[in-house]
Scaffold this motif. Structure first.
Motif, mmCIF file in Angstrom:
data_model
loop_
_atom_site.group_PDB
_atom_site.id
_atom_site.type_symbol
_atom_site.label_atom_id
_atom_site.label_comp_id
_atom_site.label_asym_id
_atom_site.label_seq_id
_atom_site.Cartn_x
_atom_site.Cartn_y
_atom_site.Cartn_z
ATOM 1 N N VAL A 1 28.070 29.707 12.501
ATOM 2 C CA VAL A 1 28.630 29.061 11.304
ATOM 3 C C VAL A 1 28.944 30.151 10.289
ATOM 4 N N TRP A 2 30.134 30.078 9.661
ATOM 5 C CA TRP A 2 30.521 31.065 8.661
ATOM 6 C C TRP A 2 31.342 30.375 7.567
ATOM 7 N N PRO A 3 31.510 31.008 6.398
ATOM 8 C CA PRO A 3 32.247 30.359 5.298
ATOM 9 C C PRO A 3 33.725 30.211 5.627
ATOM 10 N N ALA A 4 34.302 29.084 5.221
ATOM 11 C CA ALA A 4 35.734 28.859 5.454
ATOM 12 C C ALA A 4 36.594 29.653 4.486
ATOM 13 N N SER A 5 36.032 30.033 3.331
ATOM 14 C CA SER A 5 36.769 30.835 2.363
ATOM 15 C C SER A 5 35.773 31.692 1.603
ATOM 16 N N SER A 6 36.297 32.583 0.751
ATOM 17 C CA SER A 6 35.441 33.526 0.036
ATOM 18 C C SER A 6 34.894 32.955 -1.275
ATOM 19 N N THR A 7 35.173 31.677 -1.554
ATOM 20 C CA THR A 7 34.581 31.028 -2.725
ATOM 21 C C THR A 7 33.175 30.563 -2.350
ATOM 22 N N LEU A 8 32.172 31.136 -2.965
ATOM 23 C CA LEU A 8 30.786 30.932 -2.552
ATOM 24 C C LEU A 8 29.974 30.306 -3.687
ATOM 25 N N PRO A 9 28.785 29.731 -3.316
ATOM 26 C CA PRO A 9 28.231 29.580 -1.960
ATOM 27 C C PRO A 9 28.859 28.400 -1.231
ATOM 28 N N LYS A 10 28.609 28.341 0.096
ATOM 29 C CA LYS A 10 29.083 27.241 0.928
ATOM 30 C C LYS A 10 27.882 26.489 1.490
ATOM 31 N N SER A 11 27.826 25.195 1.224
ATOM 32 C CA SER A 11 26.758 24.364 1.761
ATOM 33 C C SER A 11 27.277 23.604 2.972
ATOM 34 N N TYR A 12 26.403 23.402 3.961
ATOM 35 C CA TYR A 12 26.848 22.677 5.155
ATOM 36 C C TYR A 12 25.700 21.888 5.758
ATOM 37 N N LEU A 13 26.093 20.913 6.597
ATOM 38 C CA LEU A 13 25.160 20.130 7.412
ATOM 39 C C LEU A 13 25.606 20.253 8.859
ATOM 40 N N LEU A 14 24.716 20.706 9.738
ATOM 41 C CA LEU A 14 25.035 20.886 11.158
ATOM 42 C C LEU A 14 24.230 19.888 11.980
ATOM 43 N N ASP A 15 24.953 19.007 12.704
ATOM 44 C CA ASP A 15 24.309 18.050 13.603
ATOM 45 C C ASP A 15 24.298 18.619 15.017
ATOM 46 N N THR A 16 23.145 18.582 15.676
ATOM 47 C CA THR A 16 23.000 19.088 17.052
ATOM 48 C C THR A 16 22.147 18.096 17.820
ATOM 49 N N TRP A 17 22.794 17.143 18.503
ATOM 50 C CA TRP A 17 22.077 16.035 19.132
ATOM 51 C C TRP A 17 22.208 16.109 20.650
ATOM 52 N N LYS A 18 21.116 15.880 21.344
ATOM 53 C CA LYS A 18 21.131 15.855 22.800
ATOM 54 C C LYS A 18 21.512 14.456 23.274
ATOM 55 N N THR B 1 17.208 17.710 17.553
ATOM 56 C CA THR B 1 18.177 17.464 18.625
ATOM 57 C C THR B 1 18.164 15.992 19.035
ATOM 58 N N VAL B 2 17.478 15.158 18.279
ATOM 59 C CA VAL B 2 17.449 13.721 18.531
ATOM 60 C C VAL B 2 18.744 13.100 18.005
ATOM 61 N N VAL B 3 19.336 12.186 18.765
ATOM 62 C CA VAL B 3 20.576 11.545 18.323
ATOM 63 C C VAL B 3 20.348 10.866 16.976
ATOM 64 N N GLY B 4 21.148 11.273 15.963
ATOM 65 C CA GLY B 4 21.020 10.735 14.623
ATOM 66 C C GLY B 4 19.974 11.429 13.789
ATOM 67 N N GLY B 5 19.319 12.475 14.355
ATOM 68 C CA GLY B 5 18.259 13.161 13.634
ATOM 69 C C GLY B 5 18.769 13.949 12.446
ATOM 70 N N ALA B 6 17.818 14.518 11.686
ATOM 71 C CA ALA B 6 18.161 15.258 10.469
ATOM 72 C C ALA B 6 19.030 16.462 10.803
ATOM 73 N N PRO B 7 20.048 16.738 9.987
ATOM 74 C CA PRO B 7 20.906 17.910 10.237
ATOM 75 C C PRO B 7 20.223 19.197 9.797
ATOM 76 N N SER B 8 20.705 20.318 10.323
ATOM 77 C CA SER B 8 20.303 21.633 9.816
ATOM 78 C C SER B 8 21.137 21.893 8.569
ATOM 79 N N ALA B 9 20.484 22.013 7.422
ATOM 80 C CA ALA B 9 21.180 22.168 6.143
ATOM 81 C C ALA B 9 20.916 23.554 5.588
ATOM 82 N N ASP B 10 21.971 24.215 5.121
ATOM 83 C CA ASP B 10 21.796 25.559 4.562
ATOM 84 C C ASP B 10 23.012 25.910 3.719
ATOM 85 N N ASP B 11 22.932 27.084 3.064
ATOM 86 C CA ASP B 11 24.040 27.635 2.279
ATOM 87 C C ASP B 11 24.419 28.990 2.844
ATOM 88 N N VAL B 12 25.709 29.263 2.894
ATOM 89 C CA VAL B 12 26.205 30.608 3.198
ATOM 90 C C VAL B 12 26.545 31.251 1.861
#
Length: 734
Positions: free
Chosen positions: A328-345, A256-267
């Motif tokens: 967070v959910w997939p934008a379409s049914s073509t899988l897998p979906k990778s994403y980066l989520l930034d959450t900074w305080k 949650t640090v500004v500029g910190g590492a994103p939460s990365a995962d695949d749906v």
């Protein structure tokens, strides 16, 4: 199916009925003999199928539904019949109650559904009483991160189904998803109804998209999920998951640090949803954004309310709650979906993050260079703002620039930054400190950059006093009525005179309807009805903008479509009638068409139909013209051209010459109206056709002596039925 009436309809989609609600339909439509029974439990009983054989034919369906019920009528999702079919629901007295959705049925029963079309059409529709949906299988509840659900299978015979949510087996907040199962692309939408039939939430998808509905459910109440797709061999995964504060299985963000590492995962599944939980004080602000746009996301606060209109386009600033759940959910049914989520305080009022050092005057800030990526995904500076301060940021590389403040509700990009060679950022009406953030947009790769800052006015933190006008929104507007203009600038007051000006035209006054507290935004309303199109200047007090507003010529509103009056057949003269617009047209132009192709020279309000058009479909396009308005065309329904009237003998044919065996006689064709092009002959002896005797003359054989001779003259004219007349019989002498 039984049908009634030949009514001219105007091919509107099902959302617009033929009769206005509250009007009365033909009494013939309410004769039970003219209607067929249809179930109001179509989600389980199946769709009703019907055929409209031609425009002007209406199907009548009788409902078992009682008064007070709620009713939905669905065509297949994204049906091509949307622009063809009309649907009306009427009571026993013929009063039109509604079209595809009835909140409460009123009036005497039984109720009828009237289905009509602008052309011959096969159709399917599902009729459902939404306050009483029976026979639905239960939709099991799953947890965030699991793929518990059901598979809805559709076919040519069924495009709707339903699922029950029991009153004792749901959370107070749930996410309901629908996505294609496998690789069969189609369209579907979902709607959730409570026990009274009220729709509370829903979603829709096209092709390979994933539809997501966020639903707040009352404890102890049952719900039903309606799923409507298309009559194709397709299937969809339908799921619901506990998204409540107590039940959602949410992860802790990577940082949650500004500029910190994103939460990365695949749906990895179409009905998979991930959740992240943020906690803090009510006055704290958080930044949330998703990079690499293959997923979508939504944010809910501790009370279960969705906050901010977050999307893939911009980050969101969240504030006012002690907890947020990011789904967070997939934008379409073509899988897998990778994403980066930034959450900074981002801190709180009066307390900025340590990662955002204060810069008293950004214009004096030395250029910043570096590389964004890994665990360093943002450059942040605390900058002073005073009402109308604007920042210019020149960035080399691909990062985006954002400006955030700590006041006001949650919002998407609290500060407006626009890229036009240079990033321009402003926080209108905000005084104090703000956060200027440079961050990568989507990529997870390293992003080198260089940034230089400036502000206006300089030094930063001063408030401009002159009256200026820098922008007008909207940039263009049609001349069909009043328009509300939003003027951006400085020094505006409620007493300003606002006008629209253009060379050669009278000035248009605008009424001021509001001014922001800091005088940087003014709203005013101007009446543009039928003013000259083109570029108009806008003035506010002493400030002006030469190219402030572009006025476009608006089309007229069609009140009544044109129709063809007269018998449409060869030789007849027909007329274009009935066309009406609002405001009324100053002049009308006509263009007659055969099978959709313009007929050369046919530009009058009447048209004499030639033989060459027999069998073609005749229509007329009427174009309304009015000064300063766009020419507006409307076409009549096309009508097949029939055969013209047969020529009739005004003077009967007559056999001439000596009627005696061995002699030759002739026939005088007489006179015909309309004139025939050619004639054909059938000679008869004692009433029987003489084989081969088809000429205008006939040599009499000796064996015919004593018999009666006559001839049938057949008059032929192009495009007309054949006319026939018989000459008086004569006796052949020996």
């Amino acid at each position: 199916m039984r049908r009634w009436g030949a009514v001219l309809l105007s091919g509107l989609m099902i959302l617009v009925g033929f009769w206005a609600a509250g009007s009365a339909a033909s009494a013939e439509s309410f004769d039970p003999a003219n209607c067929v029974a249809v179930s109001d439990q179509g989600l389980t009983a199946g769709a009703h199928r019907g055929t409209i054989p031609a425009a002007g034919v209406t199907d009548c369906l009788v409902l078992p539904t009682p008064a007070g019920a709620r009713l939905d009528i669905w065509l297949p999702a994204y049906s091509t019949l949307d622009d063809v079919l009309d649907v009306d629901v009427v009571d026993a007295d013929g009063t039109v109650l509604c079209h595809d959705w009835c909140d409460r049925l009123t009036g005497p029963t039984p109720y009828r559904i009237l289905v009509s079309a602008s052309k011959a059409s096969d159709y399917q529709l599902t009729v459902q009483r939404t306050d009483q949906i029976a026979g639905c299988a239960e939709l099991p509840q799953g947890a965030i991160g699991t793929t518990v659900g059901a598979t809805a299978t559709f076919s040519a015979a069924r495009f709707g189904t339903c699922y029950a949510i029991p009153p004792d087996r749901h959370a107070t907040s749930e996410i309901i998803t629908a996505a294609p199962a496998g690789r069969s692309a189609s369209s579907v939408w979902t709607a959730v109804y409570d026990s009274t039939g009220e729709g509370i939430c829903g979603g829709y998808l096209e092709s390979f998209d994933v539809a997501v509905a966020h639903c707040r459910l009352a404890a102890g109440q049952a719900y039903t999920v309606a799923v409507v797709g298309r009559p194709l061999d397709t299937s969809f995964r339908i799921s619901r998951k506990d998204s409540s504060a107590a039940g959602a299985d949410c992860r802790t963000p990577a940082s949650t640090v500004v500029g910190g590492a994103p939460s990365a995962d695949d749906v990895t599944a179409v009905d998979d949803v991930h959740c992240y939980r943020l906690t803090g004080g009510e006055s704290d602000s958080f930044w949330t954004s998703v990079r690499d746009g293959t997923v979508e996301y939504a944010v809910f606060d501790a009370a279960g309310q969705q906050v901010a209109d977050c999307s893939l386009m911009h980050p969101c600033r969240l504030t006012g709650s002690t907890e947020y759940r990011v789904f967070v959910w997939p934008a379409s049914s073509t899988l897998p979906k990778s994403y980066l989520l930034d959450t900074w305080k981002l801190g709180r009022p009066g307390q900025t993050p340590a990662e955002c050092p204060t810069v008293a005057d950004p214009a004096r800030q030395a250029p910043i260079t570096g590389t964004l990526g890994g665990t360093s995904n943002a450059v942040c500076r605390t900058v002073p703002v005073d009402g109308g301060t604007k920042f210019q940021v020149r960035v080399t590389g691909t990062p985006y620039v954002y400006l955030f403040n700590h006041t006001g509700p949650s919002s998407q990009t609290a500060g407006y930054c626009r890229q036009d060679g240079v990033w321009s950022c402003a926080l209108t009406g905000v005084r104090g400190d703000a956060l200027l953030v440079i961050s990568p947009r989507r990529t997870s790769a390293d992003v080198p950059f260089r940034a230089e800052f400036d502000c206006d006015p300089a030094p930063c933190g001063t408030t401009p006093s002159p009256v200026t006008l820098t922008a007008v929104a909207p940039a263009s507007a049609p001349n069909s009525g009043p328009v509300t203009l939003t003027l951006t600038g400085t020094g505006f007051t409620a007493g300003d005179t606002v006008r629209l000006t253009r060379t050669g035209s009278a000035a248009i006054p605008a009424t001021v309807t509001g001014v922001s507290d800091d005088g940087t935004r003014l709203t005013a309303q101007a009446n543009l009805t039928s003013v000259a199109s083109g570029v108009w200047g806008v003035t506010a007090g002493s400030a002006g903008l030469a190219n402030g507003l572009t006025v476009t010529a608006a089309p007229l509103k069609l009140v009544k479509a044109p129709a063809i009056s007269g018998t449409v057949r060869v030789g007849a003269t027909v007329r274009a009638v009935g066309a009406a617009w609002s405001p009324a047209a100053g002049a009308l132009a006509y263009r007659w068409r055969a099978d959709g192709v313009a007929i050369r020279g046919a530009t009058g309000s009447t048209y004499a139909i030639p033989a060459a058009l027999r069998g073609k479909r005749l229509s007329v396009t009427v174009t309304a013209k009015l000064a300063n308005r766009a020419d507006t065309a409307a076409a009549s329904a096309a009508v097949a051209v029939g055969y013209g009237a047969a020529p009739a003998a005004t003077k009967k044919p007559k056999i001439t010459g000596t009627v005696k065996a061995g002699r030759t006689v002739k026939v005088s064709v007489g006179a015909w109206s309309p004139r025939a092009d050619t004639y054909r002959y059938e000679w008869r002896l004692n009433g029987k056709v003489i084989k081969g005797a088809t000429a205008a003359s006939l040599k009499l054989k000796k064996s015919w002596a004593g018999k009666k001779l006559t001839v049938v003259v057949i008059a032929k004219r192009a495009g007309h039925y054949d006319g026939r007349a018989v000459a008086a019989a004569v006796k052949i002498k020996r």
